[in-house]
Design a protein around this motif. Structure first.
Motif, mmCIF file in Angstrom:
data_model
loop_
_atom_site.group_PDB
_atom_site.id
_atom_site.type_symbol
_atom_site.label_atom_id
_atom_site.label_comp_id
_atom_site.label_asym_id
_atom_site.label_seq_id
_atom_site.Cartn_x
_atom_site.Cartn_y
_atom_site.Cartn_z
ATOM 1 N N PRO A 19 24.960 42.973 17.492
ATOM 2 C CA PRO A 19 26.005 43.178 16.494
ATOM 3 C C PRO A 19 25.451 43.266 15.075
ATOM 4 O O PRO A 19 24.529 42.528 14.729
ATOM 5 C CB PRO A 19 26.868 41.923 16.629
ATOM 6 C CG PRO A 19 26.486 41.284 17.890
ATOM 7 C CD PRO A 19 25.144 41.753 18.261
ATOM 8 N N ARG A 20 26.035 44.155 14.313
ATOM 9 C CA ARG A 20 25.731 44.314 12.882
ATOM 10 C C ARG A 20 24.254 44.578 12.605
ATOM 11 O O ARG A 20 23.754 44.271 11.529
ATOM 12 C CB ARG A 20 26.174 43.092 12.087
ATOM 13 C CG ARG A 20 27.657 42.860 12.167
ATOM 14 C CD ARG A 20 28.314 42.756 10.812
ATOM 15 N NE ARG A 20 29.771 42.790 10.992
ATOM 16 C CZ ARG A 20 30.532 41.694 11.014
ATOM 17 N NH1 ARG A 20 30.009 40.510 10.835
ATOM 18 N NH2 ARG A 20 31.833 41.812 11.180
ATOM 19 N N LYS A 50 36.154 49.353 10.729
ATOM 20 C CA LYS A 50 36.275 48.170 9.884
ATOM 21 C C LYS A 50 35.787 46.945 10.642
ATOM 22 O O LYS A 50 35.414 45.946 10.050
ATOM 23 C CB LYS A 50 37.738 47.936 9.478
ATOM 24 C CG LYS A 50 38.332 49.078 8.664
ATOM 25 C CD LYS A 50 37.922 48.999 7.226
ATOM 26 C CE LYS A 50 38.622 50.081 6.422
ATOM 27 N NZ LYS A 50 37.755 50.600 5.369
ATOM 28 N N ALA A 94 39.019 44.671 3.163
ATOM 29 C CA ALA A 94 39.224 45.663 4.227
ATOM 30 C C ALA A 94 38.419 45.326 5.469
ATOM 31 O O ALA A 94 38.845 45.606 6.584
ATOM 32 C CB ALA A 94 38.856 47.048 3.726
ATOM 33 N N GLU A 95 37.247 44.743 5.286
ATOM 34 C CA GLU A 95 36.418 44.388 6.444
ATOM 35 C C GLU A 95 36.391 42.872 6.586
ATOM 36 O O GLU A 95 35.368 42.287 6.929
ATOM 37 C CB GLU A 95 35.015 44.967 6.299
ATOM 38 C CG GLU A 95 35.017 46.475 6.271
ATOM 39 C CD GLU A 95 33.619 47.079 6.269
ATOM 40 O OE1 GLU A 95 32.737 46.550 6.960
ATOM 41 O OE2 GLU A 95 33.424 48.080 5.577
ATOM 42 N N ARG A 137 27.857 50.269 21.235
ATOM 43 C CA ARG A 137 27.002 50.207 20.048
ATOM 44 C C ARG A 137 27.706 50.809 18.843
ATOM 45 O O ARG A 137 28.501 51.728 18.977
ATOM 46 C CB ARG A 137 25.734 51.001 20.339
ATOM 47 C CG ARG A 137 24.717 50.968 19.226
ATOM 48 C CD ARG A 137 23.454 51.649 19.704
ATOM 49 N NE ARG A 137 22.546 51.872 18.608
ATOM 50 C CZ ARG A 137 21.407 52.539 18.718
ATOM 51 N NH1 ARG A 137 21.063 53.030 19.873
ATOM 52 N NH2 ARG A 137 20.634 52.705 17.673
ATOM 53 N N PRO A 180 36.370 39.215 7.682
ATOM 54 C CA PRO A 180 35.853 38.404 6.587
ATOM 55 C C PRO A 180 34.374 38.685 6.310
ATOM 56 O O PRO A 180 33.589 37.767 6.185
ATOM 57 C CB PRO A 180 36.055 36.993 7.117
ATOM 58 C CG PRO A 180 35.850 37.122 8.607
ATOM 59 C CD PRO A 180 36.145 38.548 8.997
ATOM 60 N N THR A 210 30.684 42.577 19.899
ATOM 61 C CA THR A 210 30.330 43.852 20.543
ATOM 62 C C THR A 210 29.948 43.672 22.008
ATOM 63 O O THR A 210 29.858 44.640 22.746
ATOM 64 C CB THR A 210 29.154 44.512 19.811
ATOM 65 O OG1 THR A 210 28.138 43.531 19.616
ATOM 66 C CG2 THR A 210 29.567 45.062 18.470
ATOM 67 N N ASN A 260 40.293 41.041 15.792
ATOM 68 C CA ASN A 260 40.393 41.452 14.393
ATOM 69 C C ASN A 260 41.072 42.823 14.295
ATOM 70 O O ASN A 260 41.892 43.065 13.410
ATOM 71 C CB ASN A 260 38.993 41.504 13.778
ATOM 72 C CG ASN A 260 39.029 41.615 12.264
ATOM 73 O OD1 ASN A 260 40.045 41.952 11.678
ATOM 74 N ND2 ASN A 260 37.907 41.337 11.630
ATOM 75 N N PRO A 286 31.212 39.787 15.511
ATOM 76 C CA PRO A 286 31.324 41.226 15.792
ATOM 77 C C PRO A 286 31.861 41.515 17.197
ATOM 78 O O PRO A 286 32.515 42.525 17.418
ATOM 79 C CB PRO A 286 29.893 41.734 15.654
ATOM 80 C CG PRO A 286 29.195 40.695 14.852
ATOM 81 C CD PRO A 286 29.848 39.392 15.157
ATOM 82 N N CYS A 332 18.821 47.251 18.589
ATOM 83 C CA CYS A 332 19.886 48.003 17.898
ATOM 84 C C CYS A 332 21.261 47.756 18.506
ATOM 85 O O CYS A 332 22.279 48.091 17.901
ATOM 86 C CB CYS A 332 19.618 49.498 17.964
ATOM 87 S SG CYS A 332 18.007 49.924 17.390
ATOM 88 N N THR A 333 21.302 47.226 19.717
ATOM 89 C CA THR A 333 22.609 47.013 20.345
ATOM 90 C C THR A 333 23.228 45.699 19.886
ATOM 91 O O THR A 333 24.370 45.414 20.197
ATOM 92 C CB THR A 333 22.485 47.013 21.877
ATOM 93 O OG1 THR A 333 21.555 45.995 22.236
ATOM 94 C CG2 THR A 333 22.003 48.344 22.398
ATOM 95 N N PHE A 355 38.076 36.158 13.740
ATOM 96 C CA PHE A 355 37.888 37.548 13.323
ATOM 97 C C PHE A 355 36.427 37.864 12.987
ATOM 98 O O PHE A 355 36.014 39.016 13.018
ATOM 99 C CB PHE A 355 38.714 37.863 12.069
ATOM 100 C CG PHE A 355 40.197 37.797 12.267
ATOM 101 C CD1 PHE A 355 40.760 38.108 13.497
ATOM 102 C CD2 PHE A 355 41.038 37.436 11.218
ATOM 103 C CE1 PHE A 355 42.132 38.048 13.677
ATOM 104 C CE2 PHE A 355 42.412 37.377 11.388
ATOM 105 C CZ PHE A 355 42.962 37.679 12.616
ATOM 106 N N ALA A 356 35.666 36.830 12.619
ATOM 107 C CA ALA A 356 34.329 37.075 12.062
ATOM 108 C C ALA A 356 33.292 37.594 13.056
ATOM 109 O O ALA A 356 32.538 38.503 12.722
ATOM 110 C CB ALA A 356 33.829 35.803 11.389
#
Lengths: 647, 395
Positions: B189-190, A39, B83-84, A243, B86, A231, A45, A229, B186-187, A226-227
């Motif tokens: 985010p999103r 999620k 669920a995800e 990843r 914001p 990573t 988050n 990512p 590709c690494t 929270f927004a």
């Protein structure tokens, strides 16, 4: 025709070429499967609204805490806290009284209220703990991890945040020096909120998160934090998130700077615990580390990365495991019963069975008659033959349970609670027969003033006359009541229990109608509307059994509270609050045992059963230092920092 | 025609509004809401649950929530996923859509190609063994229980025979070695590199389709059959060459091969499951057409059997199949819950299932509205196409 052949040949050449080109990577990878996409990849988050067990499997190994719990035995041990023995552990976790002025720190969301007490503990942190980006984990990071969520408001952040940092108790964290912090509590916490709570808050890197938190605090909007990512967040845990290919896989790579790599853990049969990294640190506790060692392992990671393949359902996950595409798959409920035989027969696959930390129960609306009558509840409990359903009907896929603390949580489990219809009533320890149960229930009810239009008669283990028309002690006939339980598709065991309870109760003239009901509808009717007679549901629990207070204290009986049954007993509350406030684990255990006895006698819940957790892994491909642990391997996030890939 | 199209567009807007209203209230009729998951942890105070409900707007009156939902749908802002949170709903739909389109468009095209071809043949050779065998086999697959059929396909071809991967749309062991695809990191985010490749696949397929059509038009300019054949073969070889070059020499091509590899089994499953519908539709339509006088006249003129069948009968029998095809193309964007779940192919169907079960209303409504619009527009396109293909039809 020739054209078709040409096309076909071209396709075959490509297929063959592709299959040849597909070769596994030489680095060691722990290949696992999960059954739901992430999620979020944002750790803050994940502890908030993005909390799912699947995200926990992936992100759960990223951050250390000051203290933690040991493997298998769950002893309270230091994490990054600089503690080498029990005396230091006691000293650093001891809460000292402070003047109330030391604690007053108004928070924007906190209604002004008088602070009447203030407590502090000074904790040192280990030197040389590094983040994955090479910077050192310092007191600033620790205090940031406590103070930033407090400034943003853990309740508004939602999810698990209010449970991680409880604003009713926690006040603030103060940096004493680079390696020392001072935690301030505005209310003296018990074990639940201290050792098992605030001392295990995940430590975030201040440099990475500070701007995000500042923006969120300024806007009073947790969504801002929270927004992102996140990573690229540095980790001080064993793995760093690498990843996420949404819907396909997630990957973590090992943290080259992980402080605990190479540490040796030894758990002794006499209860002692020893953890050391030669020349770096040592902790010895819970007795003298001599004699037989029950568990010994070295901390890794021994794999370069962990791959989390995302599958749509368990059927394909099972096939992938048998085929060797994955080495282990996570599932909070373990392997479904239908796949176990197939997995047992598969070469290279091992099945492990562990206790799970939860239970399933029947409860009732104690605001209504006759559920508010202890005798009635005891009679019903007597009539329910748990072992008949679990062993005879369900062929051992579950086992009977009698206490609100599962037996797998061995330290806190009281094996001697009173049981209606079982050992408590028979000297030889055997289960009562059906007729004995009926006779006993009739006796209890009669003694409490109940009567029947037609009294049930049971002879030679056979119900000769079915009971009809139960009349309550006040002379009114008992109206039909509804028992909501999950459907067979959702949970066959609870469904079966529902049917049998309906039958057993009807046999003695208690008019019950079992209603297979959607899980969400049961939750809404019970918790949000409190419009119900009886229901069957289950709980998955944490290690520290403070759930007893949450489920059964008077203060949680309001709409939306965790005590929808409306059980309210000041005597129980007194013990429960003592338990919450207790800081001595031995005394806390005594109180927990008393609470279990209380509840088994008063029966706000009739605990019905629990089910073991079955898991499968490729024993020809991976090795774990242990597989027997409460809640199984999945409960330990698959042991990524301990697993060794052997093939 | 213009008047008809305008009227249909207005009808579509009205239908969409009714559809939106139904979707909203059906979803709301489900007991509880997403904040119920806080009830799984007794350490979470009820205040946190209330805070979440407030944050997501669930504490507002139902009518206000409804108005917001309708406004969001008609303004193209589908809101934020619960669920995800914001994450915007659009973001999630755009992530899942290419995957579904590639899978279901491929399956639809293959299924219609086989169904059309077989339907035409069995109608022409009515009473022959091929008619009985195709009808029986097709009906068996058509009436199979899809979840079980899909599992049997996976078990037989992926597990036992080890010919194909067990579900999923990419092989992580291959993809994790590529951190940059077509200049995309590709690494980051999103960033979904799979979607980058899916995008390339769709664009390439579209470009090759246009190219093939142009080659076909070019060939039609030459009256000589031999010249036409040479041009067509040349065009086909050019397409095969282009595909070979793309797949064999580029990173995107290599990764696309992996996707195609994963595509075979679900497409085969869907094709086997659905081709009988098109086959029987085409067969019935063709049988009607074969009774027409112009077919008899064509036969009487001594035209070759293939010409009578393909050019005179099949083309005229195509109309209901085209309608069905257009609608199938449109509905392919909503994916399939069962297929996507069993083949671990996270597209629109999987998203709809999980958002509904998780009571993620904005995402569930967004998914349904998105696919609903596609289907409504497809109906309009089918009607217009009908008039184009059959000049006798006038609105």
């Amino acid at each position: 025709m020739k054209l078709r052949v040409l096309v076909l040949v071209t396709l075959l050449v490509f297929t063959a070429g592709f299959m040849v080109a597909t070769s596994s990577s030489p680095e060691k990878t722990y290949v696992t499967g999960i059954f739901e996409d992430l999620k979020t990849t944002n750790y803050v988050n994940y502890l908030g609204p993005g909390a799912t067990v699947w995200v926990a499997y992936v992100l759960g190994n990223m951050h250390p805490s000051l203290f933690s719990l040991s493997d298998v035995r769950f002893d309270f041990i230091p994490g990054i806290a600089d503690v080498s023995n029990m005396a230091e552990l006691a000293e650093q976790t001891k809460l000292n009284s402070e003047p109330t002025s030391a604690c007053i720190k108004p928070y924007p969301y906190d209604a002004p209220k008088e602070i009447t007490e203030c407590w502090s503990a000074t904790i040192k942190i280990k030197k040389g703990v590094l983040w994955s980006d090479g910077s050192e984990l310092l007191a600033d990071d620790v205090c940031f991890s406590y103070n930033a969520p407090m400034d943003l408001d853990p309740v508004a952040m939602g999810g698990n945040w209010p449970a991680i940092i409880d604003p009713e108790f926690f006040d603030h964290c103060q940096v004493v020096d680079k390696y020392t912090v001072k935690l301030y509590m505005k209310v003296m916490p018990g074990l639940a909120r201290w050792q098992y709570g605030h001392l295990q808050v995940p430590i975030l890197q201040s440099a990475y998160w500070v701007d995000k938190f500042d923006a969120a605090i300024a806007a009073k909007d947790p969504a801002i934090v929270f927004a992102p990512p996140a990573t690229d967040e540095p980790s001080a845990g064993s793995f760093v998130f690498k990843r996420w290919e949404a819907g396909a896989f997630a990957e973590s790579s090992k943290n080259p700077n992980f402080y605990f790599t190479g540490a040796i853990t030894e758990e002794y049969a006499n209860g002692a615990y020893k953890e050391y990294k030669p020349g770096v640190y040592e902790f010895v506790g819970y007795g003298d580390p001599t004699g037989d060692i029950s568990l010994r392992f070295e901390t890794g990671p021994f794999v370069d990365s962990v791959l989390y393949n995302i599958y749509g359902d368990q059927a394909t996950g099972v096939l992938a495991l048998i085929k060797g595409d994955i080495q282990y798959f996570f599932h909070p409920l373990g392997v479904a019963a239908g796949f176990r035989d197939q997995l047992k027969a598969a070469a290279g696959v091992s099945i492990v069975e562990n206790e799970s930390n939860g239970f399933f129960y029947l409860s009732w609306n104690m605001r209504r008659a006759p559920f508010n009558d202890l005798a009635f509840r005891q009679a019903v409990a007597t009539l329910i033959d748990r072992a008949f359903v679990t062993d005879t009907i369900m062929k051992g896929v579950a086992f009977p349970a009698y206490s609100v603390v599962p037996r797998g949580n061995a330290y806190w489990f009281n094996p001697d609670v009173p049981v209606y219809g079982k050992e408590g009533l028979k000297a030889d320890g055997r289960d009562l027969t059906r007729c004995e149960r009926v006779a006993e229930a009739v006796r209890i009810l009669k003694a409490a003033g109940y009567s029947w239009k037609t009294e049930p008669v049971c002879q030679d283990d056979k119900l000769v006359t079915k009971g009809e028309g139960l009349i309550l002690p006040d002379g009114t006939p008992m109206a039909e009541v509804e028992l909501m339980h999950p459907s067979a598709g959702y949970d066959p065991i609870r469904y079966t229990f529902g049917l049998w309870i309906e039958r057993w109760l009807n046999e003695v003239g208690i008019p019950v109608k079992a209603l297979p009901t959607g899980f969400n509808l049961i939750v809404t009717k019970v918790f949000d509307e409190q419009d119900f007679d009886m229901w069957i549901l289950g709980w998955s629990l944490g290690l520290y059994p403070d759930h007893m207070e949450a489920f059964f204290s008077c203060r949680n009986t309001e709409l939306g509270g965790f005590n929808p049954e409306g059980y309210c007993n000041p005597d129980f509350d007194k013990v429960a609050f003592e338990f919450l406030a207790e800081l001595d684990i031995v005394k806390a255990k005594e109180l927990a045992f008393r609470m279990q006895e209380f509840l088994a006698r008063e029966l706000p819940y009739v605990v019905l059963f629990n089910a073991p957790l079955f898991e499968a892994y490729r024993s020809d491909m991976v090795q774990y230092p242990y597989t027997q642990v409460l809640d199984g391997l999945q409960g330990a996030n698959g042991l990524p920092s301990l697993v060794k890939v052997i093939k | 025609m213009r008047k008809y199209v305008t009227k249909r567009v207005l009808q579509i807007v009205l239908t969409l509004y009714i559809y939106l209203t139904l979707v909203f209230f059906i979803l709301q009729a489900m007991p509880g809401d997403i904040s119920d998951f806080y009830l799984s942890n007794p350490k979470i105070p009820p205040a946190a649950r209330e805070a979440l409900r407030h944050q997501l707007g669930l504490d507002k009156p139902l009518f206000i929530q409804y108005l917001n939902s309708v406004k969001n749908s008609f303004t193209g802002n589908l809101g934020v996923s619960f669920a995800e949170y914001p994450r915007p709903v659009w973001d999630i739909i755009m992530e899942r859509l290419p995957r579904t389109v590639v899978l279901f468009l491929s399956a639809t095209l293959v299924s219609f190609a086989i169904g059309f071809s077989l339907g035409k043949t069995i109608a022409w050779r009515r009473g022959a063994a091929i008619e009985y065998s195709s009808t029986v086999v097709g009906s068996i697959f058509f009436t199979a229980f899809l979840p079980m059929f899909a599992l049997v396909m996976i078990w037989a071809f992926a597990f036992k025979l080890n010919l194909f991967p067990i579900g999923k749309f990419i092989n992580p062991q291959i993809w994790r070695d590529f951190s940059v695809v077509a200049g995309v990191d590709c690494t980051k985010p999103r960033v979904s590199c799979a979607n980058v490749v899916f995008g390339y696949m769709l664009w390439t397929a579209g470009a090759l389709l246009v190219f093939s059509f142009l080659v076909y038009l070019l060939s039609r300019m030459f009256p000589n059959r031999a010249t036409r054949k040479v041009i067509n073969i040349g065009g086909l070889l050019a397409v095969i060459g282009a595909i070979s070059w793309l797949l064999g020499t580029t990173t995107v091509g290599y990764l696309a091969t992996d996707i195609l590899w994963h595509l075979i089994l679900p497409v085969a499953t869907l094709t086997l499951y659905t081709f009988a519908g098109t086959m029987l539709l085409m067969r019935n339509s063709m049988l009607e057409t074969l009774r027409e006088d112009y077919v008899m006249a064509a036969k009487a003129k001594g035209l070759p059997e293939k010409v009578v069948r393909d050019k005179h009968a099949a083309r005229n029998a195509l109309l209901p199949v085209v309608t069905s095809f257009v609608l199938a193309i449109a509905t392919s964007v909503d994916g399939g819950v069962i297929t996507e779940t069993l083949f671990s192919w996270p597209g629109m169907g999987w998203t709809l299932l999980n958002s509904t079960l998780g009571r993620d209303y904005p995402l569930a409504i967004g998914t349904l509205v998105f696919t609903g619009i596609f289907v409504l527009v497809a109906h309009l396109v089918a009607d217009v196409l009908y008039a184009y293909l059959d000049p006798r039809i006038r609105y």
